[in-house]
Design a protein around this motif. Structure first.
Motif, PDB file in Angstrom:
ATOM      1  N   UNK A   1     -26.766  46.724   9.060  1.00  0.00           N
ATOM      2  CA  UNK A   1     -27.256  46.394  10.406  1.00  0.00           C
ATOM      3  C   UNK A   1     -27.047  44.923  10.736  1.00  0.00           C
ATOM      4  N   UNK A   2     -26.047  44.303  10.119  1.00  0.00           N
ATOM      5  CA  UNK A   2     -25.872  42.850  10.231  1.00  0.00           C
ATOM      6  C   UNK A   2     -25.688  42.384  11.670  1.00  0.00           C
ATOM      7  N   UNK A   3     -24.879  43.085  12.450  1.00  0.00           N
ATOM      8  CA  UNK A   3     -24.624  42.630  13.816  1.00  0.00           C
ATOM      9  C   UNK A   3     -25.832  42.906  14.707  1.00  0.00           C
ATOM     10  N   UNK A   4     -26.478  44.045  14.496  1.00  0.00           N
ATOM     11  CA  UNK A   4     -27.725  44.316  15.220  1.00  0.00           C
ATOM     12  C   UNK A   4     -28.767  43.264  14.860  1.00  0.00           C
ATOM     13  N   UNK A   5     -28.865  42.914  13.556  1.00  0.00           N
ATOM     14  CA  UNK A   5     -29.759  41.844  13.133  1.00  0.00           C
ATOM     15  C   UNK A   5     -29.442  40.553  13.874  1.00  0.00           C
ATOM     16  N   UNK A   6     -28.168  40.232  13.976  1.00  0.00           N
ATOM     17  CA  UNK A   6     -27.761  38.999  14.640  1.00  0.00           C
ATOM     18  C   UNK A   6     -28.265  38.964  16.080  1.00  0.00           C
ATOM     19  N   UNK A   7     -28.125  40.083  16.793  1.00  0.00           N
ATOM     20  CA  UNK A   7     -28.557  40.087  18.193  1.00  0.00           C
ATOM     21  C   UNK A   7     -30.066  39.923  18.302  1.00  0.00           C
ATOM     22  N   UNK A   8     -30.812  40.563  17.424  1.00  0.00           N
ATOM     23  CA  UNK A   8     -32.266  40.487  17.537  1.00  0.00           C
ATOM     24  C   UNK A   8     -32.813  39.158  17.029  1.00  0.00           C
ATOM     25  N   UNK A   9     -32.197  38.564  16.005  1.00  0.00           N
ATOM     26  CA  UNK A   9     -32.580  37.204  15.625  1.00  0.00           C
ATOM     27  C   UNK A   9     -32.288  36.266  16.789  1.00  0.00           C
ATOM     28  N   UNK A  10     -31.197  36.500  17.504  1.00  0.00           N
ATOM     29  CA  UNK A  10     -30.877  35.681  18.664  1.00  0.00           C
ATOM     30  C   UNK A  10     -31.927  35.792  19.749  1.00  0.00           C
ATOM     31  N   UNK A  11     -32.392  37.016  20.007  1.00  0.00           N
ATOM     32  CA  UNK A  11     -33.452  37.212  21.003  1.00  0.00           C
ATOM     33  C   UNK A  11     -34.702  36.430  20.606  1.00  0.00           C
ATOM     34  N   UNK A  12     -35.041  36.476  19.322  1.00  0.00           N
ATOM     35  CA  UNK A  12     -36.249  35.777  18.877  1.00  0.00           C
ATOM     36  C   UNK A  12     -36.118  34.263  19.046  1.00  0.00           C
ATOM     37  N   UNK A  13     -34.956  33.709  18.642  1.00  0.00           N
ATOM     38  CA  UNK A  13     -34.759  32.270  18.789  1.00  0.00           C
ATOM     39  C   UNK A  13     -34.743  31.841  20.249  1.00  0.00           C
ATOM     40  N   UNK A  14     -34.066  32.606  21.079  1.00  0.00           N
ATOM     41  CA  UNK A  14     -34.026  32.314  22.510  1.00  0.00           C
ATOM     42  C   UNK A  14     -35.420  32.351  23.114  1.00  0.00           C
ATOM     43  N   UNK A  15     -36.206  33.348  22.723  1.00  0.00           N
ATOM     44  CA  UNK A  15     -37.534  33.527  23.312  1.00  0.00           C
ATOM     45  C   UNK A  15     -38.445  32.338  23.013  1.00  0.00           C
ATOM     46  N   UNK A  16     -38.398  31.847  21.775  1.00  0.00           N
ATOM     47  CA  UNK A  16     -39.261  30.717  21.445  1.00  0.00           C
ATOM     48  C   UNK A  16     -38.800  29.445  22.147  1.00  0.00           C
ATOM     49  N   UNK A  17     -37.498  29.233  22.211  1.00  0.00           N
ATOM     50  CA  UNK A  17     -37.009  28.071  22.950  1.00  0.00           C
ATOM     51  C   UNK A  17     -37.357  28.159  24.427  1.00  0.00           C
ATOM     52  N   UNK A  18     -37.207  29.349  25.008  1.00  0.00           N
ATOM     53  CA  UNK A  18     -37.539  29.530  26.415  1.00  0.00           C
ATOM     54  C   UNK A  18     -39.025  29.354  26.652  1.00  0.00           C
ATOM     55  N   UNK A  19     -39.846  29.826  25.720  1.00  0.00           N
ATOM     56  CA  UNK A  19     -41.302  29.676  25.863  1.00  0.00           C
ATOM     57  C   UNK A  19     -41.665  28.209  26.034  1.00  0.00           C
ATOM     58  N   UNK A  20     -41.083  27.357  25.199  1.00  0.00           N
ATOM     59  CA  UNK A  20     -41.410  25.935  25.256  1.00  0.00           C
ATOM     60  C   UNK A  20     -40.899  25.295  26.547  1.00  0.00           C
TER      61      UNK A  20
END
Length: 248
Positions: free
Chosen positions: A153-172
């Motif tokens: 699930x490496x590529x799926x993992x990549x997309x969801x890790x990306x969502x998490x990183x984006x979300x925290x940056x956007x939150x701030x």
């Protein structure tokens, strides 16, 4: 005092089935009007008709969120047709599993378009609308796969890790405009998502979760509504929700 969603407008992507459909119904039950986006226009048309027939308020906008113009048009239509935009639930996503070596790279592009660009495009369109009305809430539906990587699930993992990183940056970034951001990370959920994979991958997934009672789409929808219902001074940044017997 009990807090509900009365008078609010919630835009939901991936609303044709599963978590998106359940979230639309839960938001309407809490008093919100909803805008529904999905590629399968017949599905969201039927859901909107059912909600309206039962006394709620819903509009359907057939949308491929991986297309920037369509994503922007969805957000704009949600605002124009319902009068405001209090929350955006970025739920649309694709999970196509398999090894990296020998993979059909078109599947990677499908996941990146829906799981990453869809979140980016819709959020980008919603931010100025929310800022202008004094605040809002963006909920990004990620996955436990955004925390724990697995072979196959490496590529799926990549997309969801990306969502998490984006979300925290956007939150701030967005909190200064009164905009809250929440990540919801479900574990195993009984939806159509796994059904887009080969029979062999579906069998392997069933074996991995043997003995686990999966979450329902309604379980995840309840988590989303919980975050949306909080008073303005409370920001639920992250919700990780797994079946009780899921180990990872």
């Amino acid at each position: 005092m009990e807090i509900d969603l009365s008078g609010r407008v919630v835009a939901i992507t991936g609303a044709s089935s599963g978590i998106g459909e359940a979230t639309a119904i839960a938001c309407v039950q809490a008093g919100a009007a909803v805008a529904l986006a999905a590629r399968r226009g017949d599905r969201i048309d039927a859901l909107a008709a059912r909600i309206n027939d039962e006394g709620g308020t819903a509009v359907a906008v057939p949308t491929d969120v991986g297309d920037e113009r369509q994503a922007r048009a969805f957000v704009e239509q949600a605002y124009e047709r319902l009068g405001r935009l209090d929350a955006l639930v970025n739920n649309a996503g694709v999970m196509l599993l398999g090894a990296v070596e020998g993979a059909d790279t078109e599947q990677w592009r499908r996941m990146i378009d829906a799981n990453l660009y869809g979140v980016l495009y819709c959020s980008h369109a919603a931010l100025p609308v929310m800022r202008a009305q004094g605040g809002g809430h963006i909920v990004n539906v990620s996955s436990v796969a955004g925390r724990i990587a697995s072979a196959g699930s490496a590529v799926y993992n990549m997309t969801k890790w990306g969502v998490n990183g984006f979300s925290e940056g956007l939150r701030q970034e967005a909190l200064h405009a009164g905009i809250r951001v929440t990540i919801v990370e479900p574990g195993a959920v009984s939806t159509e998502l796994i059904g887009h994979n080969s029979d062999a991958i579906q069998t392997a997934a069933a074996s991995r979760f043997a003995g686990v009672t999966p979450l329902t789409a309604e379980d995840v929808a309840n988590a989303i509504v919980y975050a949306l219902e909080q008073p303005e001074h409370v920001s639920i940044n992250e919700i990780l929700v797994r079946p009780s017997r899921q180990e990872r």
